[in-house]
Design a protein around this motif. Structure first.
Motif, PDB file in Angstrom:
ATOM      1  N   SER A 177      13.638  16.813  28.075  1.00 45.42           N
ATOM      2  CA  SER A 177      13.546  15.551  28.806  1.00 45.42           C
ATOM      3  C   SER A 177      12.524  14.605  28.202  1.00 45.42           C
ATOM      4  CB  SER A 177      13.132  15.820  30.261  1.00 45.42           C
ATOM      5  OG  SER A 177      14.014  16.722  30.866  1.00 45.42           O
ATOM      6  N   CYS A 178      11.699  15.131  27.301  1.00 46.80           N
ATOM      7  CA  CYS A 178      10.517  14.387  26.871  1.00 46.80           C
ATOM      8  C   CYS A 178      10.846  13.274  25.879  1.00 46.80           C
ATOM      9  CB  CYS A 178       9.515  15.351  26.240  1.00 46.80           C
ATOM     10  SG  CYS A 178       7.996  14.537  25.729  1.00 46.80           S
ATOM     11  N   PRO A 179      10.464  12.028  26.178  1.00 44.43           N
ATOM     12  CA  PRO A 179      10.769  10.936  25.255  1.00 44.43           C
ATOM     13  C   PRO A 179      10.009  11.018  23.938  1.00 44.43           C
ATOM     14  CG  PRO A 179       9.451  10.123  27.091  1.00 44.43           C
ATOM     15  CD  PRO A 179       9.805  11.551  27.402  1.00 44.43           C
ATOM     16  N   SER A 180       8.843  11.678  23.935  1.00 44.13           N
ATOM     17  CA  SER A 180       8.120  11.781  22.669  1.00 44.13           C
ATOM     18  C   SER A 180       8.166  13.206  22.125  1.00 44.13           C
ATOM     19  CB  SER A 180       6.684  11.268  22.813  1.00 44.13           C
ATOM     20  OG  SER A 180       6.092  11.745  23.982  1.00 44.13           O
ATOM     21  N   GLY A 181       9.046  14.019  22.672  1.00 43.21           N
ATOM     22  CA  GLY A 181       9.201  15.410  22.247  1.00 43.21           C
ATOM     23  C   GLY A 181       9.310  15.605  20.735  1.00 43.21           C
ATOM     24  N   PRO A 182      10.140  14.783  20.050  1.00 46.08           N
ATOM     25  CA  PRO A 182      10.305  15.000  18.613  1.00 46.08           C
ATOM     26  C   PRO A 182       9.002  14.858  17.815  1.00 46.08           C
ATOM     27  CG  PRO A 182      12.018  13.540  19.458  1.00 46.08           C
ATOM     28  CD  PRO A 182      11.043  13.741  20.565  1.00 46.08           C
ATOM     29  N   ASP A 183       8.026  14.173  18.359  1.00 46.40           N
ATOM     30  CA  ASP A 183       6.775  13.978  17.625  1.00 46.40           C
ATOM     31  C   ASP A 183       5.698  14.988  18.001  1.00 46.40           C
ATOM     32  OD1 ASP A 183       7.307  11.371  16.097  1.00 46.40           O
ATOM     33  OD2 ASP A 183       7.988  10.928  18.127  1.00 46.40           O
ATOM     34  N   MET A 184       6.043  15.882  18.923  1.00 45.40           N
ATOM     35  CA  MET A 184       5.052  16.866  19.353  1.00 45.40           C
ATOM     36  C   MET A 184       5.069  18.100  18.451  1.00 45.40           C
ATOM     37  SD  MET A 184       5.622  16.781  23.481  1.00 45.40           S
ATOM     38  CE  MET A 184       4.817  15.529  24.492  1.00 45.40           C
ATOM     39  N   ASP A 185       3.875  18.687  18.255  1.00 49.96           N
ATOM     40  CA  ASP A 185       3.795  19.938  17.498  1.00 49.96           C
ATOM     41  C   ASP A 185       4.583  21.035  18.210  1.00 49.96           C
ATOM     42  OD1 ASP A 185       2.079  18.784  15.683  1.00 49.96           O
ATOM     43  OD2 ASP A 185       0.245  19.536  16.650  1.00 49.96           O
ATOM     44  N   HIS A 186       4.430  21.066  19.520  1.00 52.21           N
ATOM     45  CA  HIS A 186       5.089  22.092  20.329  1.00 52.21           C
ATOM     46  C   HIS A 186       5.686  21.418  21.561  1.00 52.21           C
ATOM     47  CE1 HIS A 186       1.452  23.828  18.413  1.00 52.21           C
ATOM     48  NE2 HIS A 186       2.322  24.730  18.004  1.00 52.21           N
ATOM     49  N   SER A 187       6.795  21.944  22.057  1.00 51.24           N
ATOM     50  CA  SER A 187       7.321  21.397  23.309  1.00 51.24           C
ATOM     51  C   SER A 187       6.392  21.849  24.436  1.00 51.24           C
ATOM     52  CB  SER A 187       8.745  21.893  23.554  1.00 51.24           C
ATOM     53  OG  SER A 187       8.710  23.213  24.032  1.00 51.24           O
ATOM     54  N   PRO A 188       6.401  21.153  25.551  1.00 48.97           N
ATOM     55  CA  PRO A 188       5.540  21.594  26.653  1.00 48.97           C
ATOM     56  C   PRO A 188       5.766  23.072  26.999  1.00 48.97           C
ATOM     57  CG  PRO A 188       6.488  19.450  27.153  1.00 48.97           C
ATOM     58  CD  PRO A 188       7.120  19.915  25.867  1.00 48.97           C
TER      59      PRO A 188
END
Lengths: 200, 331
Positions: free
Chosen positions: A49-60
């Motif tokens: 669901s995360c809009p900035s997910g692709p830029d995160m090192d890890h998903s929540p």
């Protein structure tokens, strides 16, 4: 910040061996209300669901797995909380009603405390913002944007400056800060709250 | 109807048109607003990124002041989504988390303040307009219906999520703003992105993340042929309006989507002059869109037809061009 008294809480696996509360317990206790972090079923709805997910090192989801596995340094040095945009989409979609966004805030403040915050621009933005709040009682957009851009985006200063000039021309930014009357009272309150937080 | 009013920092600055338009329509809506005296910043999303309990103490001071100054109303209204959510969250957590409540009140005591959790109701302006003023009354106030104006109703995030007190009909597909726009006579377009994120503070932290989120929203509104996108949050307005130009530069696109506050459209429908509503202070001029409803806007606009879609890739060698893509507020 659970209201549950510490001794009454059940001892969890991996916790009994040390006197220190586990990292998981610390996060739970320092997130307001009931964070429900322990209820995570690793379904991944948050990351999806995360809009900035692709830029995160890890998903929540992965960060929560780290916290539960006691991988404190890995969790605190992830860029994930700093890329959280506070949209709360994960929070309302989570089938387990984990307070995901609130936990991200707890992770951010803990990462700063431990000197492990990875995204310097985000950390300094937050710190600069609150510096003005503590000084004047209100945010000061012009000072904030100027200080931040000089430090973090010197190459973008021309554009930022032209945006600032546009804001001024349209009467949408002030040259001087607004200061509340009783800023002294505000500081007394904040310093005391910081003292209480440090005692924890 | 009397309410305490927490304007927040943005309404005094970047979102001045929001405050001005609210002031212009307030009387017609029979809303009496009593500003919380000496309020301080709510901390936005920043204070609680650095400190935990102190972030709630910061908001706690505002709640305590509101309780102390309360005179005929226990409702604090905020028009900014971040202010609204921060006030609501602190109120809620003080009510449900005894340890936090004690910490905040111990801190407040240093400033001779106290807040009794549960004594203040926190509500957003849109909630009050929809539920307390009501659609019937709004319809009766419309003298200049916004007929022919295609509106994308955009909520952003923090007004409907996490919705601590269950005030909205959906955290992802609310319909209140659409109903309000229809009551004003506007044509509401389908806008599936209506509660997607505007990128919040990411414009200052990661341009790549921010511009992509802004692009999606502007693309969505353009794709569904909106003339205008209407919002209820200062952060959303600033990101979609001021940073629309930066976003266009970033992707080499030339979207032109004006972003106004819902209170500005209410004012127009009530027959109030655009200037009094702060119209003309937006970066992407709304003049052309508002010409459809015959509203004279004090601003210059580029000579253009309909808002253009994404620019096609040009073949051959790049040629120098005179940019007429944005008015950017220039004279």
């Amino acid at each position: 910040m659970n209201t549950t008294a510490e001794p009454a809480a059940p001892v969890r696996e991996g916790e009994a061996a040390t006197a220190e509360p586990s990292f998981l317990r610390w996060i739970e206790n320092n997130t307001p209300g009931d964070s429900r972090l322990i209820m995570c079923i690793q379904c991944g709805t948050c990351g999806g669901s995360c809009p900035s997910g692709p830029d995160m090192d890890h998903s929540p989801r992965q960060v929560f797995a780290m916290v539960r596995a006691g991988l404190k340094d890995e969790a605190l040095s992830s860029n994930t909380p700093w890329y959280c945009v506070s949209c709360y989409l994960c929070t309302v979609r989570c089938p387990q009603e984990v307070h995901i966004t609130d936990i991200m805030y707890t992770l951010k403040s803990k990462a700063i405390e431990e000197g492990m915050a990875q995204v310097d621009a985000a950390k300094v933005w937050s710190e600069t913002f609150i510096g003005y709040v503590e000084e004047y009682g209100r945010s000061f957009e012009l000072g904030l944007a100027t200080r931040h851009n000089i430090r973090h985006r010197p190459m973008g200063m021309t554009r930022a400056a032209s945006l600032g000039v546009g804001m001024l021309a349209k009467g949408r930014i002030d040259l001087t800060p607004q200061v509340i009357e009783d800023v002294g009272q505000l500081r007394l309150i904040l310093w005391k709250a910081k003292e209480l937080e440090a005692e924890q | 109807m009397k309410y305490m009013f927490y304007p927040g920092c943005s309404l005094h600055r970047s979102a001045r048109p929001y405050l001005d338009s609210l002031a212009a329509i307030q009387e017609k809506l029979t809303m009496e607003l009593q500003e919380v005296e000496d309020w301080n910043c709510c901390g936005a999303t920043e204070y609680m990124s650095v400190y935990r309990a102190p972030a709630h103490a910061l908001v706690g001071r505002n709640l305590a002041l509101a309780q102390q100054q309360s005179n005929g109303s226990d409702t604090v209204m905020a028009a900014c989504s971040a202010c609204y959510l921060n006030l609501e969250k602190t109120e809620n957590y003080m009510r449900t988390d005894e340890e936090l409540n004690n910490k905040v009140n111990t801190a407040l005591a240093e400033g001779d303040l106290h807040y009794d959790a549960g004594s203040i109701q926190v509500r957003h302006l849109l909630d009050i307009i929809y539920n307390d003023v009501g659609m019937d009354r709004i319809k009766n106030l419309v003298t200049n219906p916004l007929e022919g104006l295609k509106v994308a109703a955009y909520y952003g995030c923090m007004i409907v999520r996490p919705d601590v007190n269950q005030r909205w009909n959906s955290p992802e597909y609310p319909t209140v703003l659409e109903e309000l726009m229809e009551a004003l006579g506007a044509e509401v377009i389908d806008f599936p992105m209506k509660t997607h994120c505007c990128s919040g503070h990411m414009t200052q932290i990661s341009s790549d993340v921010a511009y992509e989120l802004i692009r999606r929203l502007i693309y969505g509104a353009t794709h569904y042929e909106a003339d205008i996108l209407v919002t209820l949050c200062p952060m959303c307005q600033l990101n979609l309006d001021a940073y629309q130009i930066e976003m266009n530069n970033h992707f080499d696109t030339d979207y032109v989507m004006p972003i106004l506050y819902f209170t500005q459209l209410m004012g127009l429908a009530f027959g109030i002059e655009p200037e009094e509503l702060g119209i003309g202070r937006e970066f992407v001029s709304a003049k052309q869109a508002l010409a459809k409803i015959g509203a004279p806007v004090p601003d210059e606009v580029p000579e253009k037809g309909k808002p253009r879609r994404k620019k096609k890739k040009e073949e051959g060698l790049p040629m120098p061009q005179v940019s007429t893509r944005f008015n950017g507020g220039s004279k």
